[in-house]
Design a protein around this motif. Structure first.
Motif, PDB file in Angstrom:
ATOM      1  N   VAL A 175     -12.192  68.926 104.856  1.00  0.00           N
ATOM      2  CA  VAL A 175     -10.850  68.421 104.554  1.00  0.00           C
ATOM      3  C   VAL A 175      -9.992  68.438 105.819  1.00  0.00           C
ATOM      4  O   VAL A 175      -9.275  67.477 106.110  1.00  0.00           O
ATOM      5  CB  VAL A 175     -10.189  69.242 103.417  1.00  0.00           C
ATOM      6  N   LEU A 176     -10.075  69.523 106.584  1.00  0.00           N
ATOM      7  CA  LEU A 176      -9.305  69.599 107.832  1.00  0.00           C
ATOM      8  C   LEU A 176      -9.704  68.493 108.793  1.00  0.00           C
ATOM      9  O   LEU A 176      -8.847  67.896 109.457  1.00  0.00           O
ATOM     10  CB  LEU A 176      -9.492  70.970 108.488  1.00  0.00           C
ATOM     11  N   GLU A 177     -10.987  68.204 108.879  1.00  0.00           N
ATOM     12  CA  GLU A 177     -11.455  67.151 109.775  1.00  0.00           C
ATOM     13  C   GLU A 177     -10.961  65.783 109.300  1.00  0.00           C
ATOM     14  O   GLU A 177     -10.585  64.934 110.114  1.00  0.00           O
ATOM     15  CB  GLU A 177     -12.987  67.171 109.888  1.00  0.00           C
ATOM     16  N   GLU A 178     -10.933  65.561 107.985  1.00  0.00           N
ATOM     17  CA  GLU A 178     -10.412  64.303 107.446  1.00  0.00           C
ATOM     18  C   GLU A 178      -8.922  64.147 107.769  1.00  0.00           C
ATOM     19  O   GLU A 178      -8.469  63.058 108.124  1.00  0.00           O
ATOM     20  CB  GLU A 178     -10.645  64.240 105.934  1.00  0.00           C
ATOM     21  N   ILE A 179      -8.171  65.230 107.642  1.00  0.00           N
ATOM     22  CA  ILE A 179      -6.739  65.195 107.973  1.00  0.00           C
ATOM     23  C   ILE A 179      -6.567  64.902 109.462  1.00  0.00           C
ATOM     24  O   ILE A 179      -5.764  64.045 109.852  1.00  0.00           O
ATOM     25  CB  ILE A 179      -6.055  66.532 107.587  1.00  0.00           C
ATOM     26  N   ARG A 180      -7.336  65.589 110.294  1.00  0.00           N
ATOM     27  CA  ARG A 180      -7.276  65.397 111.749  1.00  0.00           C
ATOM     28  C   ARG A 180      -7.580  63.939 112.110  1.00  0.00           C
ATOM     29  O   ARG A 180      -6.877  63.330 112.913  1.00  0.00           O
ATOM     30  CB  ARG A 180      -8.244  66.357 112.436  1.00  0.00           C
ATOM     31  N   THR A 181      -8.605  63.370 111.495  1.00  0.00           N
ATOM     32  CA  THR A 181      -8.988  61.981 111.759  1.00  0.00           C
ATOM     33  C   THR A 181      -7.879  61.020 111.332  1.00  0.00           C
ATOM     34  O   THR A 181      -7.546  60.078 112.055  1.00  0.00           O
ATOM     35  CB  THR A 181     -10.303  61.642 111.010  1.00  0.00           C
ATOM     36  N   ALA A 182      -7.288  61.260 110.163  1.00  0.00           N
ATOM     37  CA  ALA A 182      -6.205  60.404 109.688  1.00  0.00           C
ATOM     38  C   ALA A 182      -4.994  60.468 110.618  1.00  0.00           C
ATOM     39  O   ALA A 182      -4.349  59.450 110.888  1.00  0.00           O
ATOM     40  CB  ALA A 182      -5.804  60.813 108.274  1.00  0.00           C
ATOM     41  N   GLY A 198      -4.424  60.890 120.499  1.00  0.00           N
ATOM     42  CA  GLY A 198      -4.373  62.181 121.182  1.00  0.00           C
ATOM     43  C   GLY A 198      -5.119  63.247 120.395  1.00  0.00           C
ATOM     44  O   GLY A 198      -5.408  63.082 119.211  1.00  0.00           O
ATOM     45  N   GLU A 199      -5.439  64.334 121.060  1.00  0.00           N
ATOM     46  CA  GLU A 199      -6.090  65.448 120.364  1.00  0.00           C
ATOM     47  C   GLU A 199      -5.104  66.048 119.375  1.00  0.00           C
ATOM     48  O   GLU A 199      -3.943  66.281 119.695  1.00  0.00           O
ATOM     49  CB  GLU A 199      -6.528  66.521 121.363  1.00  0.00           C
ATOM     50  N   ILE A 200      -5.570  66.302 118.168  1.00  0.00           N
ATOM     51  CA  ILE A 200      -4.718  66.849 117.113  1.00  0.00           C
ATOM     52  C   ILE A 200      -5.052  68.324 116.913  1.00  0.00           C
ATOM     53  O   ILE A 200      -6.200  68.688 116.707  1.00  0.00           O
ATOM     54  CB  ILE A 200      -4.940  66.111 115.775  1.00  0.00           C
ATOM     55  N   VAL A 201      -4.023  69.156 116.988  1.00  0.00           N
ATOM     56  CA  VAL A 201      -4.165  70.578 116.674  1.00  0.00           C
ATOM     57  C   VAL A 201      -3.390  70.815 115.388  1.00  0.00           C
ATOM     58  O   VAL A 201      -2.198  70.499 115.305  1.00  0.00           O
ATOM     59  CB  VAL A 201      -3.622  71.461 117.820  1.00  0.00           C
ATOM     60  N   LEU A 202      -4.076  71.337 114.388  1.00  0.00           N
ATOM     61  CA  LEU A 202      -3.449  71.563 113.097  1.00  0.00           C
ATOM     62  C   LEU A 202      -2.988  73.007 112.949  1.00  0.00           C
ATOM     63  O   LEU A 202      -3.753  73.931 113.203  1.00  0.00           O
ATOM     64  CB  LEU A 202      -4.435  71.247 111.965  1.00  0.00           C
ATOM     65  N   ASP A 203      -1.741  73.164 112.536  1.00  0.00           N
ATOM     66  CA  ASP A 203      -1.217  74.467 112.134  1.00  0.00           C
ATOM     67  C   ASP A 203      -1.209  74.440 110.609  1.00  0.00           C
ATOM     68  O   ASP A 203      -0.381  73.762 110.002  1.00  0.00           O
ATOM     69  CB  ASP A 203       0.202  74.689 112.668  1.00  0.00           C
TER      70      ASP A 203
END
Length: 187
Positions: free
Chosen positions: A128-135, A143-148
């Motif tokens: 799920v985190l990877e899907e959010i990052r891709t979206a 750009g590179e996405i860093v999720l908090d």
């Protein structure tokens, strides 16, 4: 180096920007970041040091003397050490955490890293985190996405995403509130 409108503002932002520019000139962005992280960890570990940093009851001289001793003992020198001493001498030590946060934001921005705050009702899986990052990559122009990631069961389901100044609330709580308001208008 960050382009256009900076992502930091205020006094802490100005200090962080000055430090970032000096670190970039000296090609020591990562070294300064590491030293600042070590200093921040020291403050987090010591209630006395945290009180010294945050309490306005100490004079600039007292703060500078104590901070200099801490920096020397921790082996934090160079640009970061000089900078923290300057902040103490200027009676801005209470801003040091915000300055460090702003410095990190400038470093991330200079490297094309975009931070996004994602709130979900439960801890998400890696998929799920990877899907959010891709979206979000499309929105962030690659750009590179860093999720908090934050977990808040009160949103019931769905997610809330904050990316810079933009926010998308796709939570079930928001949708239920919208339906409730629509029904009140009809009835």
């Amino acid at each position: 180096m960050p382009q256009g409108g900076s992502i930091v503002s205020g006094v802490a932002g100005r200090y962080a920007t000055a430090l970032f520019e000096l670190a970039a000139e000296e090609k020591s962005i990562d070294a300064v970041g590491a030293d600042l992280a070590r200093f921040e960890a020291l403050v987090a570990e010591s209630a006395d040091l945290a009180r010294l940093v945050r309490a306005p009851v100490f004079t600039a001289e007292q703060q500078l003397a104590a901070i200099a001793a801490v920096l020397d003992k921790a082996g934090i020198g160079g640009l970061a050490g000089k900078f923290v001493r300057l902040v103490a001498a200027k009676r801005r030590l209470f801003l040091v955490s915000e300055i460090i946060r702003s410095y990190r934001a400038l470093v991330a921005e200079s490297r094309g890293v975009v931070r996004a705050e994602v709130t979900l009702a439960e801890q998400p899986s890696d998929k799920v985190l990877e899907e959010i990052r891709t979206a979000l990559k499309g929105v962030a122009k690659g750009g590179e996405i860093v999720l908090d990631v934050k977990v808040d069961p009160a949103i019931i389901g769905g997610l809330v995403v904050k990316l810079g100044s933009r926010m998308v609330d796709a939570s079930l709580r928001y949708k239920l509130n919208s339906i409730r308001l629509a029904l009140k208008e009809v009835g």
